[in-house]
Design an enzyme around this catalytic site. Structure first.
Site, PDB file in Angstrom:
ATOM      1  N   CYS A 329     -13.434 137.348 -33.322  1.00  0.00           N
ATOM      2  CA  CYS A 329     -14.046 138.666 -33.140  1.00  0.00           C
ATOM      3  C   CYS A 329     -14.833 138.718 -31.821  1.00  0.00           C
ATOM      4  CB  CYS A 329     -14.918 139.020 -34.339  1.00  0.00           C
ATOM      5  SG  CYS A 329     -15.290 140.787 -34.439  1.00  0.00           S
ATOM      6  N   HIS A 426     -11.867 138.035 -39.379  1.00  0.00           N
ATOM      7  CA  HIS A 426     -12.828 137.252 -40.135  1.00  0.00           C
ATOM      8  C   HIS A 426     -12.152 136.765 -41.414  1.00  0.00           C
ATOM      9  CE1 HIS A 426     -16.214 138.280 -37.609  1.00  0.00           C
ATOM     10  NE2 HIS A 426     -15.899 139.560 -37.685  1.00  0.00           N
TER      11      HIS A 426
END
Length: 479
Positions: A329, A426
């Site tokens: 991310c 994630h």
């Protein structure tokens, strides 16, 4: 009639999240329809619900303890700090705006409306709603317009249990002091106390328990022993406990100033072939096989923080010696040539040079991507699943070599030499096929299997067993 039971704590990390998770499983075992609820959560570890909303990670774990999918009503107000004085405010799973502390304080009355709406919807569906407070109800400066602790309890007229962590020391002062700082009506709704994380002979504690009950007029509803090696995903605090074997590869994770979703690496900490260490401020990244650059709520600020710790030089040296790097991310965004924030989404508007390892740039925008995803790895066809929480859109030639092919789009990038991988996903290590592939990439010839879902379930059950044995559950269920 739905029972709403609120668990508050004398301090942050007193054991509220864990207690709520354990009670949710206890009540579920008794055949009750139970749901978790946290009116207001301030945390950088978050989860994405099936409907595409964002809630605190702890509430997703508590939902699992109830046998439920997470829902935005379980955490209607989420605050994600992006500075020491400001945070992104998320209402019913969607980002509203960035607010400084004073602006949010003035907004609380409107936030309470969202809280009460969500609570009412849960009460219409469940027999029991177990509520987690935030911080301490005795934070005097935050009492006005409170929606996280006694302000909520007073609004819905629910009983409260106060938890204190005896492992910190000063448990009787914590409990008596907290109670003394509450108003008369707030004191009246406190059913009793739970003392958490006790080590030793309970007989030696008994005189203190007797004194506490006599002093306060409140029951001690149980003393929960210290549960060794209990693993539940953390609300915010980083658990540095490691599980190491001689055959382990070494993985280093630099702790960014606004690190988010560090629970991504929880499963690696439990893996018998992994020696994972978190690298703190002022520490050099040691020789290792893999460096994981985690997510960040303030990517540009954390690029500066990373450089201030000379971690950029450590990463360059690591790559020269043949090591691997994975960016997740915000960590993926840092691997590119630049990160642009023209609207000031995560701080001051402007641009920052990235680490330059991948030929791409990222521009942050007002629309946040929130979705659960699945697909396959490009390199091996292994299954991958996870969730996306990011405001940036990345572009550039590096994306022509994606990391994964998801059902709706490609994700991430791989460097030409195979040393660097970036992904927006994630939870990518939770899927065993992807985890095994990445550990082989990092240097393990034969990867041992690890059933992470079973580990979480067994830990929730172990926690529930402990609460069943040491708490007065019947008293807790009394209205």
């Amino acid at each position: 009639m739905t029972l709403t039971l609120m668990i508050q704590g004398t301090t942050s990390d007193a054991g509220k999240s864990v207690t709520v998770a354990g009670l949710c499983r206890v009540f579920k075992r008794r055949g009750l329809k139970v749901a978790p609820f946290k009116p207001q959560n301030m945390a950088l570890n978050s989860a994405v619900t099936p409907e595409g909303g964002e809630i605190g990670r702890a509430q997703a774990v508590q939902a699992q303890a109830c046998g439920l999918l997470p829902h935005t009503d379980m955490n209607p107000v989420l605050l994600k700090p992006n500075s020491d004085t400001g945070a992104q405010v998320i209402i019913h799973g969607k980002a509203l705006s960035n607010m400084d502390a004073q602006d949010y304080h003035n907004y609380k009355k409107r936030a309470m409306s969202a809280v009460l709406t969500s609570h009412q919807r849960l009460c219409e569906q469940y027999d029991v709603v177990v509520v987690e407070g935030a911080g301490s109800p005795a934070e005097i400066n935050l009492r006005a317009n409170d929606i996280a602790n006694m302000g909520f309890a007073e609004a819905v007229d629910c009983p409260v249990v106060i938890v204190a962590d005896i492992d910190r020391g000063g448990v009787f002062a914590h409990l008596v002091g907290t109670l003394e700082l509450l108003s008369a009506t707030e004191q009246a709704r406190v059913k009793g106390f739970i003392i958490n994380r006790f080590r030793g002979d309970i007989a030696l504690l008994q005189p203190g328990l007797d004194w506490l009950e006599e002093r306060t007029g409140k029951k001690v509803l149980g003393v929960v022993p210290y549960i060794h090696d209990l693993h539940l995903e953390a609300e915010d605090a980083i658990n540095k406990q490691q599980c190491v074997s001689e055959q382990a590869i070494k993985i280093a994770v630099p702790v960014l100033s606004r690190i988010s979703n560090h629970t991504d690496v929880d499963v690696l900490r439990l893996h018998p072939q992994v020696d994972l260490c978190f690298i703190g401020k002022g520490e050099a990244i040691p020789p290792c096989d893999l460096i994981i650059i985690p997510g960040s709520k303030s990517t540009r600020r954390d690029l500066d923080y990373l450089r201030s710790n000379n971690w950029d030089s450590d990463i360059q040296k690591h790559l020269r010696y043949g090591g691997k790097v994975l960016g997740i991310c915000g960590g993926f965004q840092m691997l590119g040539k630049a990160v642009h924030d023209p609207q000031g989404i995560e701080g001051d508007a402007g641009s920052s040079n990235g680490l330059g390892f991948l030929n791409m740039e990222t521009t942050l925008g007002s629309e946040k991507t929130l979705r659960q995803v699945s697909g396959k790895l490009i390199a091996s066809d292994a299954k991958i699943s996870g969730y996306e929480i990011h405001a940036g859109i990345s572009s550039g030639p590096a994306l022509d070599r994606p990391f994964a092919n998801l059902h709706t789009h490609n994700d991430g990038a791989r460097s030409d030499d195979g040393q660097i991988i970036g992904s927006y996903l994630h939870g990518l290590f939770d899927e065993s096929e992807t985890r095994n592939e990445l550990l082989r990439w990092a240097g393990i010839a034969k990867v041992d299997e690890l059933d992470y879902t079973s580990i979480i379930e067994s830990n929730i059950d172990r926690l529930a067993d402990c609460l069943e044995a040491h708490l007065d559950i019947s008293e807790l269920l009394k209205t």
